[in-house]
Motif scaffolding. Structure first.
Motif, PDB file in Angstrom:
ATOM      1  N   PHE A   1      40.564  73.038   8.075  1.00 37.51           N
ATOM      2  CA  PHE A   1      39.356  72.120   8.614  1.00 37.51           C
ATOM      3  C   PHE A   1      39.994  71.355   9.977  1.00 37.51           C
ATOM      4  CE2 PHE A   1      41.194  70.038   4.971  1.00 37.51           C
ATOM      5  CZ  PHE A   1      41.554  69.055   5.558  1.00 37.51           C
TER       6      PHE A   1
ATOM      7  N   GLU B   1      35.810  68.181  12.280  1.00 41.50           N
ATOM      8  CA  GLU B   1      35.055  68.375  11.031  1.00 41.50           C
ATOM      9  C   GLU B   1      35.267  66.839   9.997  1.00 41.50           C
ATOM     10  OE1 GLU B   1      34.864  72.574   9.285  1.00 41.50           O
ATOM     11  OE2 GLU B   1      36.701  72.307  10.210  1.00 41.50           O
TER      12      GLU B   1
ATOM     13  N   ASN C   1      33.555  63.739  11.748  1.00 41.29           N
ATOM     14  CA  ASN C   1      32.156  63.930  11.705  1.00 41.29           C
ATOM     15  C   ASN C   1      31.603  64.034  10.395  1.00 41.29           C
ATOM     16  OD1 ASN C   1      31.567  63.735  14.545  1.00 41.29           O
ATOM     17  ND2 ASN C   1      32.512  65.813  14.616  1.00 41.29           N
ATOM     18  N   GLN C   2      32.605  64.189   9.314  1.00 43.53           N
ATOM     19  CA  GLN C   2      31.826  64.523   7.820  1.00 43.53           C
ATOM     20  C   GLN C   2      32.299  63.524   6.697  1.00 43.53           C
ATOM     21  OE1 GLN C   2      32.283  68.600   6.978  1.00 43.53           O
ATOM     22  NE2 GLN C   2      31.232  69.268   8.872  1.00 43.53           N
TER      23      GLN C   2
END
Ligand SMILES: C[S@@+](CC[C@H](N)C(=O)[O-])C[C@H]1O[C@@H](n2cnc3c(N)ncnc32)[C@H](O)[C@@H]1O
Length: 286
Positions: free
Chosen positions: A129, A133, A136-137
């Motif tokens: 990843f 990612e 933001n996650q």
């Protein structure tokens, strides 16, 4: 400009013999690889790196150098497998210079708070990843824990909150600005986002897990009498190396040759200030 760190010290401690088989598990720009290959000739050096771009640069840098080198694009946790696949028996020695090179940090792959680029940070762009990612996650609390655990960022909660509020974040400069706005600058030398960038890079590349896997593989990789020289910059990595080396020493499976970690000379730190936190530890299998 790339400055190899602790190069003469590493070569001295490695006690390389001509005709031996060695591995540089973190080839980078190839400086340690070259020095190993020159001393091991006509023996072989396997030069690993999980960053294909670095490996290509090392190949170009060494094109007119020793030819007894095989370059292998892989993470060093995979070293036992890739060497076995090539029919390589146990090694006469190995080196690992952990972390990333200045060339990678100043490129446009999201590692730097001063150069803009997509927030990627993967050393191997084909795997795993991205840093985007993660920022933001991940839930705010997990992001804060990541910053604290991997970089001891004391302002982790404030930064994590700012990151979550400013989503989506796609570029390195955007990330650097959000962090700079959220926390006061406490040092003239250190950019406020330094630790955030380091923690994200370490998480994306699972750097501590990689070092642990390497430490566990050492007895499988090395012949009796062979040496492993490991340079660490990050305190978490240095701690893993120190703990494993001491454990193998206590169990009588290896001799820890560096009672105290070897540090760069004042002259090296003066010429390359990034070397100041480097520590070299050397182990010899019995
Ligand atoms: C500090 S640089 C090595 C510099 C090299 N000794 C030289 O003088 O040119 C670290 C290198 O290790 C690579 N690296 C980091 N983690 C790795 C891993 N788990 N497996 C293989 N290579 C890794 C990075 O891509 C980087 O090129």
């Amino acid at each position: 400009m790339h400055y190899p760190v602790l190069l003469p010290e590493t070569m001295e401690w490695m006690n390389i013999h001509s005709g031996g088989v060695y591995a540089d598990l973190t080839c980078g720009m190839g400086s340690h690889t070259r020095a190993l290959a020159e001393r091991a000739a006509p023996g072989m050096v396997y030069a690993l790196d999980r960053d294909a771009e670095s490996l290509a640069m090392a190949k170009a840098n060494l094109a007119d150098g020793p030819q007894n080198i095989e370059f292998i694009h892989t993470a060093f946790s995979e070293a036992p497998r890739v060497l076995r696949e090539r029919g390589v028996g146990k090694l006469d020695g190995l080196t690992a210079d952990l972390g990333v090179s200045r060339v990678q940090l100043t490129g446009q792959r999201g590692f730097s708070f001063s150069t803009d680029g997509p927030l990627d940070m993967r050393l191997d762009a084909s795997q795993g990843f991205t840093a985007a990612e993660l920022v933001n996650q991940l839930p705010e609390r997990e992001l804060a824990n990541l910053l604290f655990n991997l970089a001891q960022e004391r302002r982790s909660y404030v930064i994590a909150r700012a990151l979550v509020r400013n989503r989506p974040i796609h570029s390195s400069l955007q990330l650097a600005e959000i962090v700079s706005r959220s926390v006061p600058r406490t040092s003239h030398k250190l950019h406020p986002a330094t630790l955030t960038f380091m923690a994200l890079r370490m998480a994306v590349n699972q750097e501590l897990d990689e070092v642990t896997a390497l430490m566990e593989a050492l007895p499988e990789l090395l012949k009796p009498g062979a040496r492993a020289a490991v340079i660490a910059f990050h305190s978490g990595e240095a701690k893993i190396v120190k703990t494993y080396f001491q454990r193998l020493h206590k169990e009588g499976r290896a001799r820890l040759l560096t009672k105290h970690a070897v540090k760069p000379t004042d002259r090296e730190v003066f010429e390359n200030s990034a070397s100041r936190s480097a520590t070299l530890r050397v182990l010899e299998l019995v």
